[in-house]
Write a protein that holds these residues in place. Structure first.
Motif, PDB file in Angstrom:
ATOM      1  N   ILE A   1       0.837  -1.204   0.000  1.00  0.00           N
ATOM      2  CA  ILE A   1       0.000   0.000   0.000  1.00  0.00           C
ATOM      3  C   ILE A   1       0.868   1.248   0.000  1.00  0.00           C
ATOM      4  N   ALA A   2       1.872   1.275   0.869  1.00  0.00           N
ATOM      5  CA  ALA A   2       2.724   2.455   0.985  1.00  0.00           C
ATOM      6  C   ALA A   2       3.489   2.739  -0.301  1.00  0.00           C
ATOM      7  N   GLN A   3       3.945   1.692  -0.977  1.00  0.00           N
ATOM      8  CA  GLN A   3       4.690   1.891  -2.222  1.00  0.00           C
ATOM      9  C   GLN A   3       3.814   2.564  -3.277  1.00  0.00           C
ATOM     10  N   GLU A   4       2.571   2.147  -3.367  1.00  0.00           N
ATOM     11  CA  GLU A   4       1.672   2.758  -4.352  1.00  0.00           C
ATOM     12  C   GLU A   4       1.272   4.177  -3.947  1.00  0.00           C
ATOM     13  N   LEU A   5       1.062   4.412  -2.653  1.00  0.00           N
ATOM     14  CA  LEU A   5       0.761   5.769  -2.196  1.00  0.00           C
ATOM     15  C   LEU A   5       1.949   6.697  -2.425  1.00  0.00           C
ATOM     16  N   GLY A   6       3.157   6.147  -2.314  1.00  0.00           N
ATOM     17  CA  GLY A   6       4.349   6.946  -2.562  1.00  0.00           C
ATOM     18  C   GLY A   6       4.469   7.407  -3.998  1.00  0.00           C
ATOM     19  N   ARG A   7       3.948   6.616  -4.925  1.00  0.00           N
ATOM     20  CA  ARG A   7       3.963   7.011  -6.336  1.00  0.00           C
ATOM     21  C   ARG A   7       3.142   8.287  -6.565  1.00  0.00           C
ATOM     22  N   GLY A   8       2.112   8.476  -5.753  1.00  0.00           N
ATOM     23  CA  GLY A   8       1.250   9.646  -5.906  1.00  0.00           C
ATOM     24  C   GLY A   8       1.538  10.760  -4.916  1.00  0.00           C
ATOM     25  N   LEU A   9       2.576  10.597  -4.085  1.00  0.00           N
ATOM     26  CA  LEU A   9       2.897  11.585  -3.048  1.00  0.00           C
ATOM     27  C   LEU A   9       1.653  11.921  -2.221  1.00  0.00           C
ATOM     28  N   VAL A  10       0.963  10.885  -1.800  1.00  0.00           N
ATOM     29  CA  VAL A  10      -0.295  11.055  -1.072  1.00  0.00           C
ATOM     30  C   VAL A  10      -0.047  11.803   0.236  1.00  0.00           C
ATOM     31  N   LEU A  11      -0.893  12.782   0.527  1.00  0.00           N
ATOM     32  CA  LEU A  11      -0.705  13.667   1.674  1.00  0.00           C
ATOM     33  C   LEU A  11      -1.316  13.128   2.960  1.00  0.00           C
ATOM     34  N   GLU A  12      -2.324  12.283   2.858  1.00  0.00           N
ATOM     35  CA  GLU A  12      -3.001  11.777   4.056  1.00  0.00           C
ATOM     36  C   GLU A  12      -2.005  10.995   4.920  1.00  0.00           C
ATOM     37  N   PRO A  13      -2.169  11.059   6.262  1.00  0.00           N
ATOM     38  CA  PRO A  13      -1.140  10.524   7.183  1.00  0.00           C
ATOM     39  C   PRO A  13      -1.203   9.011   7.359  1.00  0.00           C
ATOM     40  N   TYR A  14      -1.029   8.290   6.260  1.00  0.00           N
ATOM     41  CA  TYR A  14      -1.039   6.828   6.355  1.00  0.00           C
ATOM     42  C   TYR A  14       0.081   6.342   7.269  1.00  0.00           C
ATOM     43  N   LEU A  15       1.282   6.900   7.104  1.00  0.00           N
ATOM     44  CA  LEU A  15       2.411   6.496   7.941  1.00  0.00           C
ATOM     45  C   LEU A  15       2.165   6.825   9.405  1.00  0.00           C
ATOM     46  N   GLY A  16       1.742   8.055   9.685  1.00  0.00           N
ATOM     47  CA  GLY A  16       1.630   8.498  11.067  1.00  0.00           C
ATOM     48  C   GLY A  16       0.516   7.824  11.841  1.00  0.00           C
ATOM     49  N   CYS A  17      -0.659   7.699  11.225  1.00  0.00           N
ATOM     50  CA  CYS A  17      -1.838   7.201  11.950  1.00  0.00           C
ATOM     51  C   CYS A  17      -2.094   5.713  11.725  1.00  0.00           C
ATOM     52  N   ALA A  18      -2.027   5.265  10.465  1.00  0.00           N
ATOM     53  CA  ALA A  18      -2.399   3.888  10.141  1.00  0.00           C
ATOM     54  C   ALA A  18      -1.275   2.898  10.418  1.00  0.00           C
ATOM     55  N   VAL A  19      -0.044   3.392  10.570  1.00  0.00           N
ATOM     56  CA  VAL A  19       1.083   2.484  10.781  1.00  0.00           C
ATOM     57  C   VAL A  19       1.755   2.733  12.133  1.00  0.00           C
ATOM     58  N   LEU A  20       2.368   3.902  12.300  1.00  0.00           N
ATOM     59  CA  LEU A  20       3.130   4.146  13.527  1.00  0.00           C
ATOM     60  C   LEU A  20       2.268   3.999  14.775  1.00  0.00           C
ATOM     61  N   ALA A  21       1.176   4.757  14.843  1.00  0.00           N
ATOM     62  CA  ALA A  21       0.326   4.710  16.035  1.00  0.00           C
ATOM     63  C   ALA A  21      -0.381   3.366  16.163  1.00  0.00           C
ATOM     64  N   ALA A  22      -0.929   2.877  15.055  1.00  0.00           N
ATOM     65  CA  ALA A  22      -1.701   1.634  15.113  1.00  0.00           C
ATOM     66  C   ALA A  22      -0.838   0.458  15.550  1.00  0.00           C
ATOM     67  N   GLN A  23       0.360   0.329  14.996  1.00  0.00           N
ATOM     68  CA  GLN A  23       1.207  -0.812  15.332  1.00  0.00           C
ATOM     69  C   GLN A  23       1.825  -0.688  16.724  1.00  0.00           C
ATOM     70  N   THR A  24       2.054   0.536  17.184  1.00  0.00           N
ATOM     71  CA  THR A  24       2.499   0.711  18.563  1.00  0.00           C
ATOM     72  C   THR A  24       1.395   0.304  19.528  1.00  0.00           C
ATOM     73  N   LEU A  25       0.153   0.624  19.190  1.00  0.00           N
ATOM     74  CA  LEU A  25      -0.980   0.216  20.015  1.00  0.00           C
ATOM     75  C   LEU A  25      -1.135  -1.298  20.003  1.00  0.00           C
ATOM     76  N   VAL A  26      -0.967  -1.929  18.847  1.00  0.00           N
ATOM     77  CA  VAL A  26      -1.042  -3.389  18.769  1.00  0.00           C
ATOM     78  C   VAL A  26       0.009  -4.032  19.656  1.00  0.00           C
ATOM     79  N   ALA A  27       1.229  -3.463  19.636  1.00  0.00           N
ATOM     80  CA  ALA A  27       2.333  -4.061  20.380  1.00  0.00           C
ATOM     81  C   ALA A  27       2.276  -3.762  21.877  1.00  0.00           C
ATOM     82  N   GLY A  28       1.736  -2.594  22.249  1.00  0.00           N
ATOM     83  CA  GLY A  28       1.851  -2.187  23.642  1.00  0.00           C
ATOM     84  C   GLY A  28       0.564  -1.877  24.367  1.00  0.00           C
TER      85      GLY A  28
END
Length: 376
Positions: free
Chosen positions: A74-101
């Motif tokens: 997903i991230a590779q394809e979003l990177g092709r379009g320089l997508v502005l929505e915070p996929y990295l910040g909200c859908a990955v960093l926060a979500a996976q930290t919550l899953v782990a901790g």
């Protein structure tokens, strides 16, 4: 690991690419940048409806039970379009930290809302002194009854503009322990300052002045959970940059085929062909390093995983800056203009290098790991 996409992963890649190509063209993105909103709520809801926000979340909490490979696709394809929505910040960093901790109750309450796009959480871990690394942590958590009182500052919080909660790393006073705490975005004593980044995305700086955190918002995990979230984030950012490099090379190749000089397309000039070959070689090296990072997260012990992730972050970011910079050079003057896409990929590469720890910081991690190996 076998990185050949299976049928489901190929369908996922195709669906994200179709969306980026049809609904996230350069003119559409430019309008979003000029609106200074950090993306579109409608786009975020589309991400949720397509299952992209829940791809790597556990099934028992409303996710699809996928893997980090799905996130990278997903991230590779979003990177092709320089997508502005915070996929990295909200859908990955926060979500996976919550899953782990997170506690079971916290995950049951929050992860389904993250999956359906109705809730956003941002990870507030970076500080001016740590420069994107998980340590040192200077924000203090003073014990207060069953909870804590927070005092300090966090910087470059990705996805914070529309976040309803923050996962905050804090040093517990009096003991050598890093705690993760859930903080409501409207908490008394919390000051927020929005920061526009050079590539059109946004972050925030947070100041905590006596912010109260109750016992039910204290997470189970500490530094290990934070590192797990950051591991997913580094892989996601590397995949995003591989997508950006792909698109830069495509734009540049098309330009070399159409721009004429001395009566022929400039793509016929051998010197420019050599530079395109160098760009493609750097991109494929970065792709291989992304695959190494994915394999390490799945298979290696913590020390080896950290060294591999740091090596990947440093190599991929430097490759992206080279490839996107060469894209500007091969376009000539038009590559420098705001109205043409290729320069924006370079801006994105510059910002990405400074997120989650710069290349120099990760080089230092690799050097320290090598020294430890030599001593042992």
């Amino acid at each position: 690991m076998d990185f050949t996409l299976n049928s489901e992963q190929q369908l996922l890649q195709d669906s994200v690419r179709r969306y980026v190509d049809k609904a996230y063209g350069f003119e559409t993105r430019t309008a979003l940048v000029n609106a200074k909103q950090g993306g579109s709520a409608g786009n975020w809801q589309t991400f949720a409806e397509n299952g992209w926000l829940m791809a790597d979340l556990p099934e028992e909490y409303g996710g699809l039970g996928g893997s980090l490979i799905d996130t990278a696709i997903i991230a590779q394809e979003l990177g092709r379009g320089l997508v502005l929505e915070p996929y990295l910040g909200c859908a990955v960093l926060a979500a996976q930290t919550l899953v782990a901790g997170g506690t079971t109750a916290q995950k049951e309450r929050l992860l389904p809302q993250l999956a359906d796009g109705s809730l956003r959480i941002a990870l507030a871990y970076s500080e001016p002194e740590s420069r994107g690394m998980p340590e040192p942590v200077s924000l203090r958590a003073e014990k207060s009854g069953d909870g804590y009182v927070l005092q300090g500052r966090k910087s470059l919080v990705l996805g914070a503009r529309d976040a309803q909660h923050f996962i905050v790393s804090a040093q517990v006073s009096g003991v050598k322990e890093i705690k993760l705490l859930l903080v409501d975005a409207n908490s008394a004593g919390l000051k927020r300052q929005a920061l526009p980044l050079h590539d059109g995305t946004w972050a925030e700086e947070l100041t905590f002045d006596g912010v109260q955190v109750g016992a039910d918002n204290v997470m189970e995990g500490g530094l290990a959970a934070l590192r797990a979230g950051l591991a997913h984030g580094i892989v996601t950012l590397c995949a995003d940059l591989v997508g950006a490099m792909e698109k830069t090379i495509e734009l540049t190749a098309e330009y070399l085929k159409t721009r004429q000089q001395f009566g022929v397309a400039i793509g016929n000039f051998q010197a420019l062909q050599h530079r395109m070959a160098d760009m493609a070689a750097e991109m494929e090296l970065a792709r291989s390093m992304l695959h190494a990072a994915l394999a390490s997260v799945a298979n290696d012990d913590a020390a080896t995983r950290q060294k591999t992730l740091s090596a990947a972050k440093a190599l991929v970011c430097r490759a992206a800056k080279f490839v996107c910079g060469q894209g500007i050079q091969l376009h000539g003057g038009i590559g420098m203009t705001e109205e043409y896409a290729v320069g924006h990929y370079y801006k994105h590469a510059i910002v990405a290098d400074l997120l989650l720890g710069s290349s120099d910081r990760h080089d230092a991690v690799c050097a320290a790991a090598l020294q430890d190996e030599m001593r042992s």
